[in-house]
Design a protein around this motif. Structure first.
Motif, PDB file in Angstrom:
ATOM      1  N   GLN A  96      63.482  17.154  15.308  1.00  0.00           N
ATOM      2  CA  GLN A  96      64.577  17.716  16.260  1.00  0.00           C
ATOM      3  C   GLN A  96      65.751  18.804  15.777  1.00  0.00           C
ATOM      4  O   GLN A  96      66.073  18.204  14.525  1.00  0.00           O
ATOM      5  N   GLY A  97      65.787  19.888  16.169  1.00  0.00           N
ATOM      6  CA  GLY A  97      66.940  20.713  15.525  1.00  0.00           C
ATOM      7  C   GLY A  97      66.112  21.679  14.793  1.00  0.00           C
ATOM      8  O   GLY A  97      66.974  22.807  14.502  1.00  0.00           O
ATOM      9  N   ILE A  98      65.060  21.598  14.118  1.00  0.00           N
ATOM     10  CA  ILE A  98      64.618  22.567  13.079  1.00  0.00           C
ATOM     11  C   ILE A  98      64.529  23.857  13.734  1.00  0.00           C
ATOM     12  O   ILE A  98      64.736  25.107  13.180  1.00  0.00           O
ATOM     13  N   PRO A  99      63.738  24.042  14.958  1.00  0.00           N
ATOM     14  CA  PRO A  99      63.507  25.264  15.529  1.00  0.00           C
ATOM     15  C   PRO A  99      64.735  26.077  15.618  1.00  0.00           C
ATOM     16  O   PRO A  99      64.604  27.366  15.212  1.00  0.00           O
ATOM     17  N   GLU A 100      65.794  25.370  15.979  1.00  0.00           N
ATOM     18  CA  GLU A 100      66.996  25.983  16.593  1.00  0.00           C
ATOM     19  C   GLU A 100      67.802  26.354  15.015  1.00  0.00           C
ATOM     20  O   GLU A 100      68.200  27.694  14.861  1.00  0.00           O
ATOM     21  N   LEU A 101      67.711  25.782  14.089  1.00  0.00           N
ATOM     22  CA  LEU A 101      68.186  25.750  12.689  1.00  0.00           C
ATOM     23  C   LEU A 101      67.285  27.146  11.917  1.00  0.00           C
ATOM     24  O   LEU A 101      68.146  28.107  11.512  1.00  0.00           O
ATOM     25  N   ALA A 193      64.561  20.406  -7.474  1.00  0.00           N
ATOM     26  CA  ALA A 193      64.721  21.767  -7.319  1.00  0.00           C
ATOM     27  C   ALA A 193      66.085  22.244  -7.778  1.00  0.00           C
ATOM     28  O   ALA A 193      66.390  23.368  -8.054  1.00  0.00           O
ATOM     29  N   ARG A 194      67.015  21.279  -7.958  1.00  0.00           N
ATOM     30  CA  ARG A 194      68.663  21.519  -8.325  1.00  0.00           C
ATOM     31  C   ARG A 194      68.471  21.760  -9.899  1.00  0.00           C
ATOM     32  O   ARG A 194      69.057  20.717 -10.450  1.00  0.00           O
ATOM     33  N   GLN A 195      68.182  22.717 -10.428  1.00  0.00           N
ATOM     34  CA  GLN A 195      68.145  22.971 -11.665  1.00  0.00           C
ATOM     35  C   GLN A 195      68.764  24.132 -12.157  1.00  0.00           C
ATOM     36  O   GLN A 195      68.735  24.982 -11.149  1.00  0.00           O
ATOM     37  N   PRO A 196      69.201  24.360 -13.241  1.00  0.00           N
ATOM     38  CA  PRO A 196      69.885  25.744 -13.530  1.00  0.00           C
ATOM     39  C   PRO A 196      68.748  26.863 -13.336  1.00  0.00           C
ATOM     40  O   PRO A 196      67.451  26.597 -13.427  1.00  0.00           O
ATOM     41  N   GLY A 197      69.110  27.883 -12.524  1.00  0.00           N
ATOM     42  CA  GLY A 197      68.259  28.716 -12.232  1.00  0.00           C
ATOM     43  C   GLY A 197      67.430  28.673 -10.903  1.00  0.00           C
ATOM     44  O   GLY A 197      66.782  29.507 -10.353  1.00  0.00           O
ATOM     45  N   GLY A 198      67.672  27.329 -10.299  1.00  0.00           N
ATOM     46  CA  GLY A 198      66.917  26.827  -9.119  1.00  0.00           C
ATOM     47  C   GLY A 198      67.799  26.868  -7.828  1.00  0.00           C
ATOM     48  O   GLY A 198      68.784  27.696  -7.724  1.00  0.00           O
ATOM     49  N   ALA A 199      67.754  25.889  -7.153  1.00  0.00           N
ATOM     50  CA  ALA A 199      68.765  25.483  -6.120  1.00  0.00           C
ATOM     51  C   ALA A 199      69.990  25.469  -6.334  1.00  0.00           C
ATOM     52  O   ALA A 199      70.490  24.563  -7.480  1.00  0.00           O
ATOM     53  N   ASP A 200      70.909  25.790  -5.824  1.00  0.00           N
ATOM     54  CA  ASP A 200      72.415  25.892  -6.201  1.00  0.00           C
ATOM     55  C   ASP A 200      72.836  24.423  -5.712  1.00  0.00           C
ATOM     56  O   ASP A 200      73.703  23.831  -6.287  1.00  0.00           O
ATOM     57  N   ILE A 201      72.490  24.001  -4.505  1.00  0.00           N
ATOM     58  CA  ILE A 201      72.734  22.474  -3.997  1.00  0.00           C
ATOM     59  C   ILE A 201      71.493  22.021  -3.435  1.00  0.00           C
ATOM     60  O   ILE A 201      70.722  22.751  -3.045  1.00  0.00           O
ATOM     61  N   PHE A 202      71.470  20.606  -3.600  1.00  0.00           N
ATOM     62  CA  PHE A 202      70.361  20.017  -2.664  1.00  0.00           C
ATOM     63  C   PHE A 202      71.059  18.984  -1.606  1.00  0.00           C
ATOM     64  O   PHE A 202      71.981  18.368  -1.857  1.00  0.00           O
ATOM     65  N   ILE A 203      70.536  19.446  -0.370  1.00  0.00           N
ATOM     66  CA  ILE A 203      70.756  18.641   0.890  1.00  0.00           C
ATOM     67  C   ILE A 203      69.951  17.542   1.016  1.00  0.00           C
ATOM     68  O   ILE A 203      68.781  18.027   1.303  1.00  0.00           O
ATOM     69  N   GLY A 204      70.242  16.214   0.936  1.00  0.00           N
ATOM     70  CA  GLY A 204      69.239  15.345   1.173  1.00  0.00           C
ATOM     71  C   GLY A 204      69.184  14.965   2.533  1.00  0.00           C
ATOM     72  O   GLY A 204      70.153  14.919   3.332  1.00  0.00           O
ATOM     73  N   TYR A 205      68.016  14.459   3.285  1.00  0.00           N
ATOM     74  CA  TYR A 205      67.938  14.193   4.530  1.00  0.00           C
ATOM     75  C   TYR A 205      67.223  12.861   4.766  1.00  0.00           C
ATOM     76  O   TYR A 205      66.039  12.421   4.190  1.00  0.00           O
ATOM     77  N   GLY A 206      67.955  12.021   5.220  1.00  0.00           N
ATOM     78  CA  GLY A 206      67.622  10.616   5.495  1.00  0.00           C
ATOM     79  C   GLY A 206      67.093  10.250   7.223  1.00  0.00           C
ATOM     80  O   GLY A 206      67.096   9.191   7.439  1.00  0.00           O
ATOM     81  N   ARG A 226      70.864  18.683  13.150  1.00  0.00           N
ATOM     82  CA  ARG A 226      71.766  19.334  13.755  1.00  0.00           C
ATOM     83  C   ARG A 226      73.031  19.397  13.081  1.00  0.00           C
ATOM     84  O   ARG A 226      73.909  20.375  13.384  1.00  0.00           O
ATOM     85  N   ASP A 227      73.294  18.517  12.072  1.00  0.00           N
ATOM     86  CA  ASP A 227      74.529  18.570  11.050  1.00  0.00           C
ATOM     87  C   ASP A 227      74.537  19.936  10.269  1.00  0.00           C
ATOM     88  O   ASP A 227      75.736  20.527  10.297  1.00  0.00           O
ATOM     89  N   LEU A 228      73.353  20.502   9.913  1.00  0.00           N
ATOM     90  CA  LEU A 228      73.220  21.616   9.342  1.00  0.00           C
ATOM     91  C   LEU A 228      73.510  22.971  10.263  1.00  0.00           C
ATOM     92  O   LEU A 228      74.337  23.828   9.767  1.00  0.00           O
ATOM     93  N   LEU A 229      73.071  22.795  11.574  1.00  0.00           N
ATOM     94  CA  LEU A 229      73.347  23.783  12.466  1.00  0.00           C
ATOM     95  C   LEU A 229      74.787  23.867  12.830  1.00  0.00           C
ATOM     96  O   LEU A 229      75.480  25.285  12.792  1.00  0.00           O
ATOM     97  N   GLU A 230      75.543  22.753  12.724  1.00  0.00           N
ATOM     98  CA  GLU A 230      76.745  22.693  13.333  1.00  0.00           C
ATOM     99  C   GLU A 230      77.628  23.130  12.245  1.00  0.00           C
ATOM    100  O   GLU A 230      78.900  23.608  12.613  1.00  0.00           O
TER     101      GLU A 230
END
Length: 233
Positions: A96-101, A193-206, A226-230
């Motif tokens: 839920q929320g992925i298509p909108e995001l 993925a959050r390594q030098p040259g990779g992702a700048d931040i990692f957002i975990g989803y639970g 939806r937290d990401l969208l908001e």
């Protein structure tokens, strides 16, 4: 109940990076979608419990991903027809929320990628539904013999190996010239993925599976897409 001592409230710097991201990479199983497609395929083939245990080990970071992937596929031994039958019987359960995001990110000029240890045959149709280019999909390829029987998997795919998502993130940055890239996912391979040259931040989803060892290391940990969208301006 949410875990204690994790970053469910993002810092100003994390929000700044999220809003300024030129690319966002989503894991698919238990993030973009509400299920683990490998486990679902295994259950369809009658080896669900054994494969689910291996998936849990891989996502928890206790075994090398490539070892868990080989072991799971050896148990399943899926044929081309098996995969086609599975796809016909199991339409994707998009979170839920992925298509909108995804639509919101793309409207801002942010490129969306799917970086998954799952299988292209299952993920590429989902990318099409969401309007994500096939070239933005990094996933594993099941190989078949001429008669359609199982023949292994393509070991050259970046996400077939532990650390593969970090390599994919670096490749995406280098190929497109992105300076800021965010990884969103639920497991140890996403955190990598959050390594030098990779992702700048990692957002975990639970929101599907809560993994304490991953949550404690995330720059931001969410339970609702939806937290990401908001958080977008």
């Amino acid at each position: 109940m949410p875990l204690q001592g994790i970053n469910t409230e993002p810092s100003e710097e994390v929000i700044k990076i999220w809003r300024g991201a030129e690319a966002v990479c989503f894991d698919v199983d238990s993030t973009l979608c509400e299920d683990e497609s490998i486990d679902e395929l295994a259950a369809f083939l009658g080896v669900g419990e054994a494969v689910a245990a291996l998936t849990a080990s891989a996502m928890g970071g206790t075994v090398l991903f490539q070892d868990a992937l080989k072991a799971r596929l050896d148990l399943m031994h899926p044929s081309r027809q098996n995969v086609q039958d599975f796809l016909a019987a199991h339409p994707p359960r998009i979170s839920q929320g992925i298509p909108e995001l995804v639509k919101s990110l793309q409207s801002r000029g942010c490129q969306v990628f799917l970086v998954s240890g799952g299988f292209r045959a299952i993920i590429e149709p989902i990318a099409s539904v969401l309007g994500i280019p096939q070239g933005h999909v990094f996933a594993n390829t099941i190989l078949f013999k001429e008669d359609g029987s199982y023949a292994g998997f393509n070991e050259q795919e970046l996400t077939s190996q532990s650390g593969g998502k970090a390599r994919a993130a670096r490749l995406i940055k280098e190929k497109y010239g992105f300076r800021c890239l965010v990884m969103v996912g639920d497991g140890a391979t996403d955190l990598e993925a959050r390594q030098p040259g990779g992702a700048d931040i990692f957002i975990g989803y639970g929101g599907v599976v809560e993994r304490p060892s991953i949550a404690s290391k995330a720059d931001w940990y969410i339970y609702k897409i939806r937290d990401l969208l908001e958080a977008l301006p």
